[in-house]
Write a protein that holds these residues in place. Structure first.
Motif, mmCIF file in Angstrom:
data_model
loop_
_atom_site.group_PDB
_atom_site.id
_atom_site.type_symbol
_atom_site.label_atom_id
_atom_site.label_comp_id
_atom_site.label_asym_id
_atom_site.label_seq_id
_atom_site.Cartn_x
_atom_site.Cartn_y
_atom_site.Cartn_z
ATOM 1 N N GLU A 1 -0.684 5.548 -10.364
ATOM 2 C CA GLU A 1 -1.094 4.204 -10.781
ATOM 3 C C GLU A 1 -0.113 3.625 -11.790
ATOM 4 O OE1 GLU A 1 -5.059 1.842 -12.304
ATOM 5 O OE2 GLU A 1 -4.935 4.011 -12.682
ATOM 6 N N THR B 1 -0.027 -7.974 -4.616
ATOM 7 C CA THR B 1 -1.011 -6.964 -5.004
ATOM 8 C C THR B 1 -0.554 -5.612 -4.479
ATOM 9 O OG1 THR B 1 -2.311 -7.413 -3.005
ATOM 10 C CG2 THR B 1 -2.943 -8.595 -5.024
ATOM 11 N N HIS C 1 0.866 -1.181 0.000
ATOM 12 C CA HIS C 1 0.000 0.000 0.000
ATOM 13 C C HIS C 1 0.904 1.233 0.000
ATOM 14 C CE1 HIS C 1 -3.353 2.647 0.801
ATOM 15 N NE2 HIS C 1 -2.675 3.164 1.816
ATOM 16 N N ASP D 1 -1.898 -1.204 -3.995
ATOM 17 C CA ASP D 1 -2.808 -0.083 -4.183
ATOM 18 C C ASP D 1 -2.093 1.155 -3.676
ATOM 19 O OD1 ASP D 1 -3.022 -0.158 -1.406
ATOM 20 O OD2 ASP D 1 -5.095 -0.816 -1.390
#
Length: 134
Positions: free
Chosen positions: A102, A126, A88, A128
């Motif tokens: 992004e 993953t 994150h 974000d």
């Protein structure tokens, strides 16, 4: 690239890089220093952060800070490998474009971060991000 790891006693080890930098590792659950697996997470975060900051600077984004919080899950069986890791990113700056962040995070994960690319064969990674205006 070369390195050396020397046992210091108990469950402590001293890693020395080819460039002469040292890192203490603690195999006893990270009681006195990071464990080897904690250092893998730190290395992933460091590698990814270098990419993200570099890409955002090249995109002329006005960033003042970049922090990445990592959460790794390890399997219950031995060897206790990571099966998932989530990154994150917290980007601080003025007028930072989310599309640039992004893109930077995706490029790091998919193309540039050597640590992530090595781990991808066994670990679901993953990511974000959030942007905090300052």
């Amino acid at each position: 690239m070369k390195a050396q790891v020397k046992w210091l006693g108990e469950e402590l080890f001293l890693g020395t890089s080819e460039s002469g930098h040292t890192l203490v590792l603690d195999a006893n659950g990270g009681t006195l220093a990071p464990s080897p697996m904690e250092s893998v997470l730190i290395s992933l975060g460091g590698c990814s952060s270098v990419d993200v900051v570099s890409i955002l600077h090249k995109a002329k984004q006005n960033i003042q800070g970049c922090t990445v919080e990592l959460n790794g899950n390890r399997v219950d069986s031995t060897p206790k490998l990571f099966d998932t890791i989530h990154l994150h990113f917290v980007i601080r700056g003025t007028d930072v474009n989310p599309k640039h962040v992004e893109r930077a995070v995706n490029l790091s994960a998919d193309k540039y971060c050597s640590v992530a690319l090595m781990l991808n064969a066994k670990v679901s990674i993953t990511h974000d991000f959030e942007i905090i205006a300052c």
